[in-house]
Each structure stands twice: as C-alpha cells, then as structure tokens.
Design a protein around this motif. Sequence first.
Motif, PDB file in Angstrom:
ATOM      1  N   ALA A 146      54.499 104.437  59.531  1.00 23.88           N
ATOM      2  CA  ALA A 146      54.360 104.650  58.084  1.00 23.88           C
ATOM      3  C   ALA A 146      55.556 104.033  57.377  1.00 23.88           C
ATOM      4  CB  ALA A 146      54.266 106.141  57.767  1.00 23.88           C
ATOM      5  N   THR A 147      55.303 103.220  56.359  1.00 19.66           N
ATOM      6  CA  THR A 147      56.362 102.513  55.639  1.00 19.66           C
ATOM      7  C   THR A 147      56.165 102.687  54.140  1.00 19.66           C
ATOM      8  OG1 THR A 147      56.431 100.846  57.404  1.00 19.66           O
ATOM      9  CG2 THR A 147      57.525 100.294  55.336  1.00 19.66           C
ATOM     10  N   GLY A 148      57.246 102.897  53.414  1.00 24.32           N
ATOM     11  CA  GLY A 148      57.152 103.028  51.963  1.00 24.32           C
ATOM     12  C   GLY A 148      58.387 102.490  51.271  1.00 24.32           C
ATOM     13  N   ARG A 149      58.194 102.045  50.041  1.00 28.87           N
ATOM     14  CA  ARG A 149      59.320 101.581  49.217  1.00 28.87           C
ATOM     15  C   ARG A 149      59.301 102.342  47.900  1.00 28.87           C
ATOM     16  NH1 ARG A 149      60.031  95.335  47.828  1.00 28.87           N
ATOM     17  NH2 ARG A 149      60.906  95.343  49.935  1.00 28.87           N
ATOM     18  N   ILE A 150      60.451 102.921  47.552  1.00 34.14           N
ATOM     19  CA  ILE A 150      60.585 103.709  46.327  1.00 34.14           C
ATOM     20  C   ILE A 150      61.511 102.966  45.373  1.00 34.14           C
ATOM     21  CG2 ILE A 150      61.285 105.916  45.347  1.00 34.14           C
ATOM     22  CD1 ILE A 150      60.897 107.123  48.167  1.00 34.14           C
TER      23      ILE A 150
END
Length: 671
Positions: A146-150
Amino acid sequence: MKNLKILLTGLLCLLISSLSVAQSQQPWEKYLDELTAADDDDIGASEDMFDVLSELEENPIDINTATREDLSRIPFLSAQQIEDIEAYVYQYHGMKSIGELSMIESLDPVRRNLLPYFIYLGDNSQKTKFPKLSDILKHGKQTVLATGRIPFYERVGDKTGKYLGPRYRHSLRYEFNYGKYVRFGLQGSQDSGEPFFAYKNGMGYDHYSYFLVVRGMGRLKVLALGQYKMRLGMGLVLNNDFGFGKLMTLSSLGRSTNSIRANTSRSAANYMQGAAATVGIVKGLDLTAFFSYRPIDATLNKAGNIQTILKTGYHRTRTEMDKKNNAHQLTAGGNLHWEGYGFHAGASVVYSHLDKELQPNTKQIYREYYPSGVNFWNASVDYGYVNHRISFNGETATGNSYGNSYGFATINSLSFAVSNALSLMALQRYYSKKYGSLLSSSFSDGGRVQNENGVYLGANWQAMRELNVMFYTDYAYFPHPRYQAGRSSHSWDNALTLTWTLKKWTILGRYKLKIRQKDNADKSALIDDRTQRGRLLLGYSERKWSARLQGDVSYNSYKDDSFGWMTSASGSLDVWRIRLVATAGYFHTDDYASRIYSYERGPLYSFSFPAFYGEGIRYALFVRADVCKQLMLIAKCGTTDYFDRDHISSGFQQIDHSSQTDMELQLRWKF
C-alpha cells in the motif's frame, strides 16, 4: 530570512556529510546513477528501467541456473557480459560466492556492485523444472503493498473544485510469486485529483492493472495474461517496455532482445492487454505471438475521430475524464527468432486497428507525416552476432503508418571489446519521415522513430583499476521540420564521465554538451540551443554509513543566456532494522532553461528525479523500518522552499505558497 534558510541548509549539508548515514549495503540506485545521465532525453528511459530493476530486486535471479533469457532481463548487462557469465557458470559448475563476479573480466566495478542486488546463488546441482501446482500454492510468496502520498498544500484545482477527487495519491497492490516461474498480481492506482468511487470511477480506483506471467514451463518459455509490456528486436515495430538513454546504451553496448513482462506500472498508459507467449519450437528457434485489445485515451475532433492519442494517464478534471477510454486499439502480431553459433535473426509482424480514424492536425508542418488512418501494419527483420569480443545488432523495418505510403527505418550497432579494459561502440540509425509505428520506441535524439538520421560513437575504458572513463558523441540530422524547428535541422550531443573508485571513496565527474538547432524569435532562421551540464560528486562508504557531496552546474544559451547551479549532500544510516536517508540542497538558476536534476531516494517502485529551477532549498528525510521479516514500513517527507516566488506552478496545479511539502507512506506485508 532567506539568508537564514541558506545558512541552515549549509549546516545541514555539513552535518549530513560528517555524521551521515547509509545502509549496510549501498542502495543500487547509487550505482545505477553512475551508468545514466539524467536529463530531458533520458528521464523516461531511466524511469522504466527503475521499474524493471525494482521488480528484479524483489524477485532476484538464480545466477547458477539462469538461462540467457533470464540474464537478458537485467537491462544493464551487455551481450558479451551475459555470454561471459554463462561461460563462467558452465566452466566452474556454478558460483560459490558473490566475490567470484570479480573473476569475470568484462564486468566493470559498477556492474559488479550492481549485480548482487538482482541475483542470488542457488544450487546448480539440481535440475530445474517447472514446479507442481501443489508446490506453487503451498510455497508461493504473497505480498500486499500500500502506497500513498499526502500533500500539505492545496492546488487551485483542489480549491475551486475543478479536480474531481481528493488531493491524495494512493495505490494498492497484491502479488503472488513462486520464484521465477509464476507471478500474479492485481493493482489499483489513483493520481492526485482523480475521483475515487465517484464520477466515472464507480469501481473505486481510476486505473486497475492485473497480470499473470508464467516462465520456464517446458517449451512454453513465457506466457503473459492480462496486462503486459513487450519489446521485439531493437524496438522499431514494437516496444512499450523500457528504452535506453544514450549513456545506458553505451553501458549495455546496444544489445537487443525480445522480452515479455508484467505491467506493474501505476500509469494508465503504455501497456498491452490480452495475451502473449514465447514457445520454443526446436532448440534455438522461438516463436512469439501476442494479442491485445484495450481502451485508450484520446482527444477527438468535431467529426468524432481521433486527433491525438494521449499517454498522460491523468483523469482529474471533467475535460480529462471525457477523454478517458473513448477509443479502442486492437493489436496482434508475432516474431520468429533463431539463435545459434553466436548468430541470431528474427522476423516480426505487428498489426494495429483503431475503432476511430486517427486524424492528426497536419496543419502543423512537423505533424505532416504523423501516423494517420484506421489500420496500421509494420514488419521488420532483426539480426546480429555476438562473441566475447564483438557484438553486432540491427533491425530494419517498414510499414504503412502514413496513408498508403511505405516508410523505411533501420538501426544497427557494432561494439568491439579491444581488451578487457576498453570497449568501443558505433550506432547508426535512419528513420525516414514516412516511417512510423503506434507502438515503436528505439534509440533516437528526437524522441520518435521517424524523421531522423544519426551516428553515435562511444567508448567505455577502464583506464586503471580505480578509474573508469565513458564517452559518447552523437550527431543527428532531421530532414523534415520538427517541433520548434521549421526546416531541416541537426543536433550534436556529447558526454564524458570519469569515475574514480578507491576502497571506500568514490569521485565522479561528468560533463555534457548538447547543441540543437531551433527557430529564432521570428522563425525566419535556425539558431543553436546550446546546453552544458557538469557534475562533481564525492562519496564515502562504510559498512553502516556513508556520505555524499554533489555539485551541479548548468548553462543554456538560446535566445537568452541562463546559468544555474546546485550543491547538495546526502547520507544514510542503518540502526538495528531502521534505515535513515537524509538529503539537503540549495539551488539557484536563472530560469527553467538552466534547471538542475537531482536524484532522491523514494518508496519501492517510486522513481524520483525532480528538476529544480529558480532559487530555493530542498530537504528530505527517508525512513525505512523492517519491523520483521514480513512487515516493512517506509515514510518520506520532503520540502522545497522557494525564495524567488510567492506561488508554485500555474493553472489548476498552482500552489499559492512559496513552499511545497509532501509525505509519502508505504506498507509492505509478506506472507
């Protein structure tokens, strides 16, 4: 305030360089950077290659049982090096330690440092055969990523509601692997601003990719179902996989190969969807066949025909969403490949059909010979010869991409190992203005397999054990007008890289000069667009930590003169199961023309090579925690502070601040 920030950045650079930091094994990106020279021409090639190497790092190759096809999946190896590795493993009945790579004389220090990240030493005494289904299901490894950018800011598109979705970028991937034999995966991905479970994305993510790849099943060498990427020969008729930049072409000595691999990209563009397979008919003779049918993004004209095929993959606004999947492309074809006694030869045929007619805007003269129509075909023959001294590769193709006209293209490369320390290479290409292919990608200066004639010369010299010298010069002529050049034009590109490695120290120096003809201000004549780039790098490595100082300069002379420079430092440290990587830098350029590129460490499968221009500082902290054998966590936070502006970017992407901060998070669970 600005001077205070510069001072703080300088102190941080000194702190990093003196106390610094890296892992017990240097990240392979450090060594790959020594084989590439990133600028506008090479960023795309480097990004695709990064994706391939990231996959290989997670699923390394057993060098003691690897076939030539297996080794060909490692993009930075030349044909001679692959042959030498095979010969060594055969002669000595396998490798017993990684240190034996130093016995293969054609492997230079950079490749000897790179290879261990993508190979392992298995037991070559056991015959390899395709495993039973019960063993695959019982012993296969599963991974959830799981990868995310905030972003800690809002863009104009976010504030005004022009972007249809939230500002967070995220993806979720599931993968099942059993050695090199079986790979299955499903991935959903979302770019910042794209709707999630909303608008036309009722199934959740904006883009889904799925694949099943099977290798080594007897005569069935490779089978891919779902989404995949392919390359045939040297890419004149089909290549939507990675390409080589100019320095990397020299590093691999221009080798060509057929390849089929899973599409693991988070991009919604540039893949095939259906089935592809390579079957061994008899020893040395392989047949590859493929079929693909997929939706594509396109800009339609008033008549409802395709004006432009889009490959950005963005669907953030209503306008972008209206262009999503509004055309379909069918592609089918095959390749027959023979290899024996050092020679190889093949023949390829590719057919494509669009459900709407392609009608580019030919009023723009540089698009006069762009592919047009509904049905397209291309055919080619590829050929070559390889031994421990000589490698010759070529491909010659034709096709009907422009109406009923038949264009012609050919590319040929010859490399010669004068000694174990010196390799020379020459590459020639001729791409007629009437040649084109919807799926081609090969060596070029103009970015297209069309309207270009050129000659490339290069040398790779291990001058002494500690010193490696790489040089190339490339001249290209464009007989038909091209973008920003309204008549016949030419370009000349040169690069020199020196790498000094002495025990724990590395010193790298690089100089690039590129001269490209473009229109003058009133488009009455051509003038030179001249760009010079230089880099000086100093690195020091210990088992648990390392430090790196880097200085870059850029000078561009076109309609106006533009100068820029950047100084940066990076380092990392392994403490228990935690890896820290810190970077900081100050940049000052006159404008975008003298921009500076600098690599940054990012999460798995994430390529980061941003361009900096104007004046400001960049600092980032990367943390990786291997909590246990099954669980890994990554966090990266990076900030760019600009001193010369009160907003960043323009249009819907505009940020109404002089600072931009992003945080990336990643979780990987293996079971």
